[in-house]
Design an enzyme around this catalytic site. Structure first.
Site, mmCIF file in Angstrom:
data_model
loop_
_atom_site.group_PDB
_atom_site.id
_atom_site.type_symbol
_atom_site.label_atom_id
_atom_site.label_comp_id
_atom_site.label_asym_id
_atom_site.label_seq_id
_atom_site.Cartn_x
_atom_site.Cartn_y
_atom_site.Cartn_z
ATOM 1 N N TYR A 53 0.787 -0.958 -0.142
ATOM 2 C CA TYR A 53 -0.088 -0.027 -0.096
ATOM 3 C C TYR A 53 0.876 1.299 -0.199
ATOM 4 C CZ TYR A 53 -4.010 -2.792 1.175
ATOM 5 O OH TYR A 53 -5.173 -3.891 1.008
ATOM 6 N N GLY A 215 -17.565 -0.646 -3.557
ATOM 7 C CA GLY A 215 -16.665 0.623 -4.152
ATOM 8 C C GLY A 215 -17.583 2.027 -3.750
ATOM 9 N N GLY A 220 -25.529 4.592 -1.272
ATOM 10 C CA GLY A 220 -26.532 5.641 -1.172
ATOM 11 C C GLY A 220 -26.112 6.347 -2.341
#
Length: 322
Positions: A53, A215, A220
């Site tokens: 990362y 993702g 919403g």
């Protein structure tokens, strides 16, 4: 916060795992430190990272940020169940990646230096390495356990067969083997229910779902003001519009945020230990993630969710009247 055992182990972890992939590439170090402090304040003790990362800032960046946070003291390291991963190439050189014994040992030492700690609680293989035999992999992991550098071994992105193969090979060596598996799992991506989840349940391997909100698509998208999120998921949203509109209406009727319901659904699935949330900001950590831990979904709601987002294997076996 009601803590859960990580798979078949005696280790207690929070039902929400703090993912750190955004730390460095999208979240500046001071903000990342603030998020980790607030996570501990809320009782979240399970932190996940990986040696790769760092995005454009380079592999190891995220681990370094976490290590600098640990170095501030105040019991930070002692309170955290720390998980990191090994597999991806760290440099262009041929032995600086994958799962040879040499790389596993070297990568672990490098992660410990960046993380400024003497042990990794959960050392995960980020992917399957079909070129490395399990005898070699487990020999390296056993060495790290004996040296006190890791406590448990886990996997990520393994198939059901790989989990069986890995744990049978470990059993033959009288080694604990895999105790956890990180897999893509959410309402819109349920493929692991076919083979991975059954294998994990059979072997007592705790499932740690990544991308629990698909993702952002299950967060919403129709009403959320996060335009970056809407742009990111727009193509998928258009393909699944009828399902997602039903989904968001169901959440609205219950007065709950879609993200909280999506996370709560995962926590209702047998074998799931803790979905990973990867906040870019403090606001993304607080709210839905914490509400999900408290939210209990009734049988009617769970049934409706299965109708909106059916699993890949069809109805559960108990639904058949033989």
């Amino acid at each position: 916060m009601e803590y859960r055992h990580l798979g078949r182990t005696g280790l207690f972890v929070s039902p929400i795992c703090l993912g750190t992939m955004n730390f460095g590439p999208l979240t500046p170090e001071p903000d990342a430190h603030h998020i980790m402090d607030r996570a501990l304040d809320h009782g979240i003790n399970f932190f996940d990272t990986a040696n790769r990362y760092g995005g454009e800032k380079g592999p190891g960046t995220t681990e370094t940020i976490i290590g600098n946070w640990f170095a501030q003291g105040g019991g930070r390291r002692e309170k955290v169940v720390l998980a990191t991963k090994v597999f991806g190439p760290m440099t262009p050189w041929p032995n600086d990646g994958f799962l040879s014994a040499r790389h596993i040992l070297d990568a672990c030492d490098a992660s410990l230096r960046r993380l400024q700690t003497d042990r990794i609680d959960l050392y995960q293989m980020h992917h399957v390495d079909r070129g490395a035999p399990w005898e070699e992999i487990w020999q390296a992991m056993e060495t790290l356990v004996e040296q006190g550098k890791i406590v448990y071994a886990g996997s990520s992105n393994f198939g059901g067969w790989h989990i069986v193969q890995a744990n049978e090979a470990a059993k033959a060596r009288h080694f604990l083997g895999l105790v956890s598996e990180q897999s893509l799992y959410n309402l819109a991506a349920r493929t692991i229910e076919l083979e991975v989840l059954p294998a994990c349940r059979a072997y007592g391997v705790g499932v740690i779902p990544w991308s629990p909100l698909a993702g952002g698509m299950l967060g919403g998208t129709a009403t959320n003001g996060d335009t970056a999120r809407r742009k990111n998921v727009q193509p998928r949203y258009e393909r699944m519009r009828p399902q997602l509109e039903r989904w968001e209406k169901l959440c609205a009727d219950q007065g709950e945020e879609p993200a909280a319901v999506a996370l709560a659904w995962l926590l209702h699935q047998p074998g799931v230990t803790a979905p990973i949330v990867g906040p870019r900001t403090l606001e993304q950590l607080e709210g839905a993630s914490l509400r999900a831990v408290e939210l209990k979904l009734d049988e009617d709601t769970l049934k409706t969710l299965d109708e909106i987002f059916p699993g890949p294997g069809g109805p559960a076996p108990e639904a058949y009247a033989w």
